[in-house]
Write an enzyme that holds these catalytic residues in place. Structure first.
Site, PDB file in Angstrom:
ATOM      1  N   LYS A  70       0.841  -1.199   0.000  1.00  0.00           N
ATOM      2  CA  LYS A  70       0.000   0.000   0.000  1.00  0.00           C
ATOM      3  C   LYS A  70       0.879   1.254   0.000  1.00  0.00           C
ATOM      4  O   LYS A  70       0.684   2.170  -0.768  1.00  0.00           O
ATOM      5  CB  LYS A  70      -0.931  -0.030   1.217  1.00  0.00           C
ATOM      6  CG  LYS A  70      -1.841   1.162   1.307  1.00  0.00           C
ATOM      7  CD  LYS A  70      -2.844   1.034   2.438  1.00  0.00           C
ATOM      8  CE  LYS A  70      -3.583   2.361   2.587  1.00  0.00           C
ATOM      9  NZ  LYS A  70      -4.538   2.361   3.670  1.00  0.00           N
ATOM     10  N   GLU A  75      10.610  -4.714   4.246  1.00  0.00           N
ATOM     11  CA  GLU A  75      10.680  -6.129   3.857  1.00  0.00           C
ATOM     12  C   GLU A  75      10.342  -6.277   2.366  1.00  0.00           C
ATOM     13  O   GLU A  75      11.043  -6.962   1.615  1.00  0.00           O
ATOM     14  CB  GLU A  75       9.665  -6.960   4.664  1.00  0.00           C
ATOM     15  CG  GLU A  75       9.969  -7.086   6.138  1.00  0.00           C
ATOM     16  CD  GLU A  75       9.266  -6.033   6.972  1.00  0.00           C
ATOM     17  OE1 GLU A  75       9.024  -4.907   6.463  1.00  0.00           O
ATOM     18  OE2 GLU A  75       8.971  -6.328   8.146  1.00  0.00           O
ATOM     19  N   GLY A  84      -4.852  -1.846   4.794  1.00  0.00           N
ATOM     20  CA  GLY A  84      -4.055  -2.993   4.321  1.00  0.00           C
ATOM     21  C   GLY A  84      -4.722  -4.326   4.608  1.00  0.00           C
ATOM     22  O   GLY A  84      -4.824  -5.190   3.734  1.00  0.00           O
ATOM     23  N   ARG A  85      -5.191  -4.504   5.842  1.00  0.00           N
ATOM     24  CA  ARG A  85      -5.761  -5.810   6.209  1.00  0.00           C
ATOM     25  C   ARG A  85      -7.157  -6.025   5.647  1.00  0.00           C
ATOM     26  O   ARG A  85      -7.770  -7.063   5.862  1.00  0.00           O
ATOM     27  CB  ARG A  85      -5.725  -5.985   7.734  1.00  0.00           C
ATOM     28  CG  ARG A  85      -6.369  -4.868   8.522  1.00  0.00           C
ATOM     29  CD  ARG A  85      -5.972  -4.946  10.001  1.00  0.00           C
ATOM     30  NE  ARG A  85      -6.452  -3.813  10.785  1.00  0.00           N
ATOM     31  CZ  ARG A  85      -5.813  -2.672  10.914  1.00  0.00           C
ATOM     32  NH1 ARG A  85      -4.670  -2.478  10.282  1.00  0.00           N
ATOM     33  NH2 ARG A  85      -6.309  -1.702  11.668  1.00  0.00           N
ATOM     34  N   GLU A 116      -4.699  -6.563  14.839  1.00  0.00           N
ATOM     35  CA  GLU A 116      -4.202  -5.247  14.419  1.00  0.00           C
ATOM     36  C   GLU A 116      -5.331  -4.216  14.497  1.00  0.00           C
ATOM     37  O   GLU A 116      -5.091  -3.028  14.679  1.00  0.00           O
ATOM     38  CB  GLU A 116      -3.635  -5.321  12.989  1.00  0.00           C
ATOM     39  CG  GLU A 116      -2.730  -4.155  12.635  1.00  0.00           C
ATOM     40  CD  GLU A 116      -1.887  -4.383  11.368  1.00  0.00           C
ATOM     41  OE1 GLU A 116      -0.688  -4.690  11.475  1.00  0.00           O
ATOM     42  OE2 GLU A 116      -2.440  -4.253  10.268  1.00  0.00           O
ATOM     43  N   HIS A 131      -4.711 -33.134  17.491  1.00  0.00           N
ATOM     44  CA  HIS A 131      -3.559 -33.964  17.877  1.00  0.00           C
ATOM     45  C   HIS A 131      -2.403 -33.099  18.353  1.00  0.00           C
ATOM     46  O   HIS A 131      -1.261 -33.539  18.366  1.00  0.00           O
ATOM     47  CB  HIS A 131      -3.145 -34.843  16.704  1.00  0.00           C
ATOM     48  CG  HIS A 131      -4.261 -35.744  16.277  1.00  0.00           C
ATOM     49  ND1 HIS A 131      -4.517 -36.957  16.881  1.00  0.00           N
ATOM     50  CD2 HIS A 131      -5.253 -35.570  15.362  1.00  0.00           C
ATOM     51  CE1 HIS A 131      -5.590 -37.509  16.327  1.00  0.00           C
ATOM     52  NE2 HIS A 131      -6.058 -36.678  15.408  1.00  0.00           N
ATOM     53  N   LYS A 139       9.317  -0.766  14.073  1.00  0.00           N
ATOM     54  CA  LYS A 139       9.892  -0.402  12.764  1.00  0.00           C
ATOM     55  C   LYS A 139      10.986   0.641  12.957  1.00  0.00           C
ATOM     56  O   LYS A 139      12.063   0.559  12.363  1.00  0.00           O
ATOM     57  CB  LYS A 139       8.807   0.186  11.850  1.00  0.00           C
ATOM     58  CG  LYS A 139       7.861  -0.828  11.254  1.00  0.00           C
ATOM     59  CD  LYS A 139       6.935  -0.133  10.242  1.00  0.00           C
ATOM     60  CE  LYS A 139       5.752  -0.994   9.866  1.00  0.00           C
ATOM     61  NZ  LYS A 139       4.760  -0.303   9.050  1.00  0.00           N
TER      62      LYS A 139
END
Ligand code: F6P
Length: 536
Positions: free
Chosen positions: A197, A203, A255-256, A341, A372, A501
């Site tokens: 965005k 990253e 973003g999410r 978030e 399990h 950050k």
């Protein structure tokens, strides 16, 4: 949020068992469930009764939920700390009316970009768009957080519809991620989509540069083989991606919440534009339901109210999302960002400190694998963890219908076991049948007691189609919105990610060994010293 009346009810019924509610109310399953289209949401295996539900529903009116919801859909700037509208719903407003931000209808722009995406996706799928070595065999999406989790989740979920090129996702700045991904790919026939965005995320930019170098070294052509998805069009230009392969979206898409638009491009390339449209239509159907259904019939609202009941009233600190659907394996991770978030905050919209718990920890894994691994704690641990089960009535593999029956039976068995439990007498009887007696019987029996009375909900759907996936994702988005309104927080900012950050930026030269770690705490300094000592 006025929780006192609900806390009083919780205290009054603290010894009541969920199972007893079924005995006193023959049609509990019908009364304590809600549906829309073909989705059925059953919350009867919780401690909620008529009185508790009415008190929960009252919270919606006290918080002016209807007004807040309408403000969101109308493009008002409800993300107050960033001064932005919140309009991911416009991305799936396929045949809805105009949606205005600052008096401007945003729909023509949304639909135009969607059409450009469709054309590009079909060119890639059909082989008209080519790399230096021919048609695209692989697509690598480089993005992180909301620019990764949504498309990854949807790609897995819709694998039965996947008939386009092979998809790969690189998110982590750990070089292992991109190295392992690119190793097997042809740099002349791979399309790289850089999804960010902001187009500044370290990253993503680092991975994008590495991918470009790999492509150039291998004879590929970045001018033909890179596409970008972003709100920062000026920055994509600087990166050298031609504008016809840049797909923009506005800052009013968080973003999410962005999988519905250009961030969903890799999914569209994988499954085709028709299936992607169907996904959008599922989301839109949930929007219409959220906007029109009475609170008691409203799935996002009831899901949110149960969240409030379990977290803010009863104090349970986490909730587990348990899809009995292997293709939803990334859904818990996607929900973690969506919910944590959005609602992991301790400051209210007006700047005051939140006096009630924020949203819970969200976690999970697909069933039956989780059974399990961690279900032991869910059944017998000292904490109560509300479980949110999801399952389809049928799978995509008719020839493996017997697998699906086992899956469904396991899902239903778990919610029943959580509610029912096993008493000491039942455990004793079991041990006696095995021939145990006396002290040993008593000791062994106690380990086999399940307290039961552990709440769960179940969302059941016919089959995991693109439409149903759209419904499920929009359902949870609106659930998060409702919980945020009830908490009085801003669900649409994420200031809590900033500090880490900033510190990572300042630590960069220290970790490189160019700047001394003086001034850092001794723990950080020692860890840096260790890393420098053990580096080749
Ligand atoms: O670090 C948090 C975050 O800002 C998320 O909210 C976002 O989804 C992610 O980073 C990626 O951001 P971008 O799409 O701008 O690269």
């Amino acid at each position: 949020m006025q929780l006192e009346p609900l806390k009083t009810l919780a205290a009054k019924h603290s010894n009541r068992r969920i199972l007893d509610l079924f005995e006193t109310n023959g049609d509990r399953a019908q009364k304590f469930s809600a549906s829309t289209g073909e989705l059925l949401f059953d919350y009867s295996k919780t401690g909620v009764d008529d009185e508790i539900r009415s008190s929960l529903i009252r919270l919606c009116d006290e918080a002016e939920l209807a007004e807040r919801r309408d403000a969101m859909f109308a493009g008002e700037k409800i993300n107050e700390t960033e001064g932005r509208a919140v309009l991911h719903t416009a991305l799936r407003n396929l045949d809805g009316g105009p949606v205005r931000v600052d008096g401007q209808d945003v729909m023509p722009g949304v639909l135009e970009t969607l059409q450009r995406m469709r054309v590009f996706a079909e060119e890639v799928r059909g082989g008209t768009a080519k790399g230096a070595g021919g048609s695209f065999t692989d697509v690598v999406n480089i993005g992180i957080g909301g620019s990764d989790l949504g498309p990854v989740m949807a790609t897995h979920a819709l694998s039965p519809y996947h008939d386009g090129p092979q998809l790969h996702y690189v998110s982590n700045v750990d070089g292992a991620h991109i190295a392992d991904t690119l190793r097997a790919l042809d740099p002349t026939r791979t399309l790289v989509i850089v999804a960010s965005k902001t187009f500044t995320t370290i990253e993503t930019m680092t991975n994008a540069r590495t991918a470009r170098a790999w492509m150039v070294d291998g004879g590929g052509d970045p001018a033909r083989q890179f596409a970008a998805v972003s709100s920062a069009l000026d920055k994509t230009e600087v990166f050298g991606i031609p504008s016809k392969r840049v797909f923009g979206f506005a800052d009013w898409v968080g973003g999410r919440y962005s999988v519905w638009g250009p961030v969903g491009l890799p999914v569209m390339i994988a499954v085709g534009s028709n299936a992607f449209d169907s996904f959008l239509r599922g989301g839109q159907a949930m929007d219409l339901h959220f906007q029109s259904a009475e609170w008691i019939e409203n799935l996002p609202v009831m899901l949110a109210l149960l969240g409030v009941w379990h977290r803010q009233v009863l104090g349970y600190t986490s909730r587990s999302v348990l899809p009995y659907d292997q293709r939803l394996l990334r859904l818990p991770a996607y929900f973690q960002q969506l919910e944590m978030e959005s609602n992991g905050k301790s400051v209210a919209m007006d700047g005051s400190t939140l006096t009630i718990p924020s949203g819970p920890v969200v976690w999970g894994e697909p069933g039956t694998n989780g059974q399990h691994a961690f279900y032991q704690l869910i059944h017998q641990g000292t904490d109560t963890i509300p479980c949110e089960f999801m399952v389809a009535a049928e799978g995509h593999e008719p020839e493996l219908a017997h697998h699906h029956r086992l899956l469904l039976a396991n899902c239903l068995a778990q919610s029943e076991a959580l509610m029912r439990g096993r008493t000491l007498d039942e455990a004793r009887a079991q041990m006696m049948e095995k021939g145990l007696q006396g002290d040993e019987l008593e000791r062994q029996a106690r380990h086999r007691v399940f307290s039961g009375n552990r709440p769960s909900t179940t969302l059941i759907y016919p089959k995991l189609t693109p439409f149903v996936l759209g419904q499920i994702i929009a359902l949870y988005e609106h659930r998060v919105f409702v919980e945020g309104v009830l908490l009085g927080i801003n669900s649409f900012d994420q200031w809590g990610v900033e500090l880490g950050k900033d510190l990572a930026t300042s630590l960069g030269p220290i970790v490189d060994g160019q700047v001394s770690a003086d001034g850092k705490d001794s723990s950080t300094a020692e860890l840096v010293a260790y890393a420098l000592r053990h580096r080749d």
